[in-house]
Design a protein around this motif. Structure first.
Motif, PDB file in Angstrom:
ATOM      1  N   GLY A 310       0.792  -1.221   0.000  1.00 14.76           N
ATOM      2  CA  GLY A 310       0.000   0.000   0.000  1.00 14.76           C
ATOM      3  C   GLY A 310       0.821   1.266   0.000  1.00 14.76           C
ATOM      4  N   HIS A 311       2.127   1.169   0.339  1.00 14.54           N
ATOM      5  CA  HIS A 311       3.027   2.331   0.383  1.00 14.54           C
ATOM      6  C   HIS A 311       4.354   1.954  -0.284  1.00 14.54           C
ATOM      7  CE1 HIS A 311       0.212   2.636   3.748  1.00 14.54           C
ATOM      8  NE2 HIS A 311       0.327   3.954   3.664  1.00 14.54           N
ATOM      9  N   PRO A 312       4.360   1.727  -1.591  1.00 18.39           N
ATOM     10  CA  PRO A 312       5.548   1.186  -2.247  1.00 18.39           C
ATOM     11  C   PRO A 312       6.690   2.180  -2.449  1.00 18.39           C
ATOM     12  CG  PRO A 312       3.844   1.610  -3.867  1.00 18.39           C
ATOM     13  CD  PRO A 312       3.232   1.887  -2.530  1.00 18.39           C
ATOM     14  N   ILE A 313       6.415   3.474  -2.428  1.00 24.10           N
ATOM     15  CA  ILE A 313       7.451   4.451  -2.781  1.00 24.10           C
ATOM     16  C   ILE A 313       8.132   5.036  -1.554  1.00 24.10           C
ATOM     17  CG2 ILE A 313       7.988   6.549  -4.068  1.00 24.10           C
ATOM     18  CD1 ILE A 313       7.095   4.180  -5.766  1.00 24.10           C
ATOM     19  N   TYR A 340      15.192  -6.877   5.522  1.00 19.42           N
ATOM     20  CA  TYR A 340      14.770  -6.470   4.189  1.00 19.42           C
ATOM     21  C   TYR A 340      13.382  -5.818   4.235  1.00 19.42           C
ATOM     22  CZ  TYR A 340      18.405  -9.937   3.683  1.00 19.42           C
ATOM     23  OH  TYR A 340      19.573 -10.646   3.834  1.00 19.42           O
ATOM     24  N   LEU A 341      12.477  -6.392   5.027  1.00 16.35           N
ATOM     25  CA  LEU A 341      11.163  -5.774   5.183  1.00 16.35           C
ATOM     26  C   LEU A 341      11.252  -4.487   5.982  1.00 16.35           C
ATOM     27  CD1 LEU A 341       8.844  -8.862   5.832  1.00 16.35           C
ATOM     28  CD2 LEU A 341       8.939  -7.408   3.793  1.00 16.35           C
ATOM     29  N   GLU A 342      12.207  -4.395   6.892  1.00 16.45           N
ATOM     30  CA  GLU A 342      12.385  -3.169   7.660  1.00 16.45           C
ATOM     31  C   GLU A 342      12.730  -2.009   6.738  1.00 16.45           C
ATOM     32  OE1 GLU A 342      14.772  -1.694  11.700  1.00 16.45           O
ATOM     33  OE2 GLU A 342      15.187  -3.656  10.818  1.00 16.45           O
ATOM     34  N   TYR A 343      13.658  -2.246   5.801  1.00 17.80           N
ATOM     35  CA  TYR A 343      13.979  -1.208   4.814  1.00 17.80           C
ATOM     36  C   TYR A 343      12.767  -0.878   3.954  1.00 17.80           C
ATOM     37  CZ  TYR A 343      19.041  -0.872   5.529  1.00 17.80           C
ATOM     38  OH  TYR A 343      20.284  -0.616   6.047  1.00 17.80           O
ATOM     39  N   ALA A 344      12.031  -1.923   3.528  1.00 16.73           N
ATOM     40  CA  ALA A 344      10.896  -1.704   2.630  1.00 16.73           C
ATOM     41  C   ALA A 344       9.780  -0.937   3.325  1.00 16.73           C
ATOM     42  CB  ALA A 344      10.383  -3.040   2.113  1.00 16.73           C
ATOM     43  N   ASP A 346      10.057   1.067   6.007  1.00 16.79           N
ATOM     44  CA  ASP A 346      10.509   2.408   6.374  1.00 16.79           C
ATOM     45  C   ASP A 346      10.751   3.301   5.162  1.00 16.79           C
ATOM     46  OD1 ASP A 346      10.410   1.590   8.972  1.00 16.79           O
ATOM     47  OD2 ASP A 346      12.569   1.523   9.284  1.00 16.79           O
ATOM     48  N   LEU A 347      11.442   2.762   4.157  1.00 15.27           N
ATOM     49  CA  LEU A 347      11.927   3.587   3.045  1.00 15.27           C
ATOM     50  C   LEU A 347      11.329   3.197   1.705  1.00 15.27           C
ATOM     51  CD1 LEU A 347      15.704   3.721   4.058  1.00 15.27           C
ATOM     52  CD2 LEU A 347      13.878   5.319   4.661  1.00 15.27           C
ATOM     53  N   GLY A 348      10.341   2.324   1.714  1.00 13.21           N
ATOM     54  CA  GLY A 348       9.694   1.935   0.472  1.00 13.21           C
ATOM     55  C   GLY A 348      10.567   1.018  -0.372  1.00 13.21           C
ATOM     56  N   VAL A 349      10.063   0.682  -1.526  1.00 14.79           N
ATOM     57  CA  VAL A 349      10.802  -0.186  -2.449  1.00 14.79           C
ATOM     58  C   VAL A 349      12.132   0.441  -2.885  1.00 14.79           C
ATOM     59  CG1 VAL A 349      10.740  -1.319  -4.709  1.00 14.79           C
ATOM     60  CG2 VAL A 349       8.711  -1.348  -3.228  1.00 14.79           C
TER      61      VAL A 349
END
Length: 436
Positions: A310-313, A340-344, A346-349
Motif C-alpha cells: 500500500g506504500h511502495p514508494i 529487508y522488510l524493515e527497509y521496505a 521504512d523507506l519503500g521499495v
C-alpha cells in the motif's frame, strides 16, 4: 598546458583498477581499533566515569577527522567507490523521506543516533584498511573481544541468570553492550566474527596460537547455543555448512579439520541443553512455539508486506516500522524482525532496492577476491581472511530474515571490512598476478 594529475584528480573516485595508495598514518587505524573495542565491549557501561566522555563518538570522530586530514594533506581521493555512492544514496533517500515520516522527530533520532554512525564506520573501514597487516590486527582484536561476550553468556547460563519475563523458555541475560544486550543480537555478533576466528586458526603457525584460537571458537559456538536464539542457530549452521563444503574440497590440513569438526558435532549433539531441540523445532513448525514469538513474527512479516504493497514508494519513514505495523495489525509496539522488510516498510521499495544493491556489490567484491586469491598459494593467509568475510556476509544475508537490525553496525561493519580486504587483495594481485 598540462597539469599534474595529483592537482586535478585528488577529489575524484579511485581508478577502476582499485589499487590503493601507500598506507596512511597510524592515527586513523589506531582510532578505528579503539572504536571497535568500545563498540563491542562498551566499557562505559561498567565504568560510570566514562559515560559522559562519549568515548565511542570521540574515537570514531578522531578516526574520521585524521583520515580526512591525511586525504586533504596528500591530495588523495575520498574513497568514493560505487559501493560508497550507493550507501550515500541510501542515506540521502532516508533523509529525504523524513518530512513524510509517520513521526519525523523519531526518524531524525534514528538517523543521527544509529544510522549515520553505521555509514561513517562503513566508509572508514573501507578506506582506512590498506594493508594485510592492518587486516590481521583488526581480526585479532575482534576475536579477542568475543571472549568476554561469550564468557558472559556461559557464566549467566551456568548460574541461571535468565531474563525474568520469559515464561516458557529461559533466555540468558546477555552481555551489557551496545550491540549485545539482547541474546539474539549477541548470537548474531558472535556468528559474524566466528569466521574470522576460524581463519585465524587455519592460518596459525604455532601450536599455542592454534590452541588459543580453538578455545575462542569453542567459547563462541557454545555461547551461541546457550542464547537459545533460533536465528543464531541458523547462522551457526550456515558457517558449519559453508566451511565444511569448502574445506572438504581442499587437500591437506583443511580437509582434516573438516572431518574433525564433523565428528565433533556428532559427539556434541547429545550434550546440547535438553530443551534446545524443542526450541529449534519451532523454526519449521511455527505453531509449536509455546512463547508465541514465532507466531508473532510471522504475523508481523505478513503485516509488513501488506503495508509495503500500500506504500511502495515512500514508506513510513526511517525507523517507523513499529508505527506502520500498529496501523495494519493493531497496536503491539513490536518491530518487524526482518532486515529487508524493515527497509521496505521504512523507506519503500526504493530504499530496499538500494540496500540490496549495496549488499550485492559488497558481496560480489569479496567473492571475486576469494576466487582470485585461491590461485595464489603464497597469499593463503589473506585468502582465509577474505573467505571469512564472505562467510560473514552469507550469515548476515540469511539471518537478516529474522533480525530487526537494518540500520545498526552489524552489516556495515562486516561490509566495510570486506571492502577494505578487497583493496588489500588488489595490491596482492598487483604484486603476484594470477597465472592464466
Amino acid at each position: 598546458m598540462t597539469v599534474a594529475a595529483s592537482e586535478t584528480t585528488w577529489w575524484a573516485p579511485p581508478p577502476t583498477t582499485e589499487l590503493r595508495e601507500k598506507p596512511g598514518g597510524p592515527i586513523p587505524f589506531a582510532a578505528l581499533i579503539a572504536f571497535s573495542c568500545i563498540l563491542l565491549l562498551s566499557p562505559q557501561n561498567f565504568v560510570s566515569a566514562l559515560k559522559p566522555l562519549r568515548i565511542a563518538f570521540l574515537t570514531a570522530g578522531l578516526a574520521g577527522a585524521s583520515w580526512l586530514w591525511e586525504r586533504w594533506r596528500d591530495r588523495k581521493s575520498l574513497g568514493l567507490t560505487p559501493e560508497m555512492v550507493i550507501c550515500f544514496l541510501l542515506l540521502a533517500w532516508a533523509f529525504m523521506t523524513v518530512p513524510l515520516s509517520f513521526w519525523p522527530g523519531g526518524s531524525i533520532a534514528r538517523l543521527t543516533d544509529v544510522y549515520i554512525k553505521s555509514v561513517i564506520v562503513f566508509w572508514l573501514l573501507a578506506n582506512v584498511i590498506t594493508t594485510e597487516r592492518q587486516l590481521r590486527i583488526l581480526t585479532a582484536i575482534l576475536m579477542i573481544c568475543t571472549v568476554p561476550l561469550g564468557a558472559t553468556a556461559l557464566k549467566n547460563f551456568m548460574r541461571g541468570v535468565f531474563i525474568q519475563d520469559m515464561n516458557a523458555v529461559a533466555r540468558i541475560v546477555a552481555y551489557d553492550g551496545a550491540l549485545t544486550s539482547n541474546p539474539n543480537d549477541l548470537a548474531l555478533m558472535l556468528n559474524l566474527i566466528l569466521p574470522l576466528s576460524i581463519a585465524s586458526l587455519l592460518s596459525a603457525r604455532s601450536t599455542l596460537v592454534k590452541s588459543l584460537c580453538l578455545s575462542v571458537i569453542v567459547v563462541s559456538v557454545v555461547a551461541v547455543i546457550v542464547t537459545f536464539s533460533r536465528a543464531g542457530f541458523l547462522g551457526l549452521a550456515t558457517i558449519v555448512a559453508v566451511y565444511f563444503v569448502r574445506m572438504i574440497r581442499r587437500r591437506g590440513a583443511d580437509r582434516r579439520w573438516a572431518v574433525a569438526v564433523f565428528l565433533a558435532i556428532l559427539f556434541a549433539v547429545p550434550f546440547a541443553p535438553s530443551n534446545y531441540v524443542d526450541r529449534l523445532a519451532t523454526v519449521k513448525n511455527v505453531a509449536s512455539d509455546p512463547t508465541g514469538s514465532s507466531q508473532t513474527r510471522w504475523r508481523d512479516m505478513s503485516a509488513a508486506v501488506q503495508f509495503v504493497m500500500g506504500h511502495p514508494i515512500v514508506g513510513a519513514g526511517l525507523g517507523m516500522d513499529v508505527l506502520a505495523l500498529n496501523q495494519v495489525r493493531g497496536v503491539d509496539w513490536v518491530q518487524v524482525h526482518n532486515v529487508y522488510l524493515e527497509y521496505a516498510v521504512d523507506l519503500g521499495v526504493p530504499g530496499a532496492t538500494l540496500f540490496l544493491m549495496l549488499f550485492y556489490r559488497v558481496f560480489k567484491k569479496v567473492r571475486s577476491s576469494r576466487k582470485q586469491l585461491a590461485d595464489l598459494p603464497a597469499q593463503r593467509d589473506l585468502f582465509l581472511l577474505v573467505e571469512a568475510l564472505e562467510t560473514g556476509l552469507i550469515v548476515f544475508a540469511i539471518c537478516g530474515f529474522f533480525y530487526p537490525v537494518a540500520y545498526n553496525f552489524f552489516f556495515y561493519y562486516i561490509g566495510g571490512l570486506a571492502l577494505g580486504a578487497r583493496a588489500v587483495t588488489q595490491q596482492a594481485l598487483a604484486v603476484a598476478p594470477v597465472q592464466t
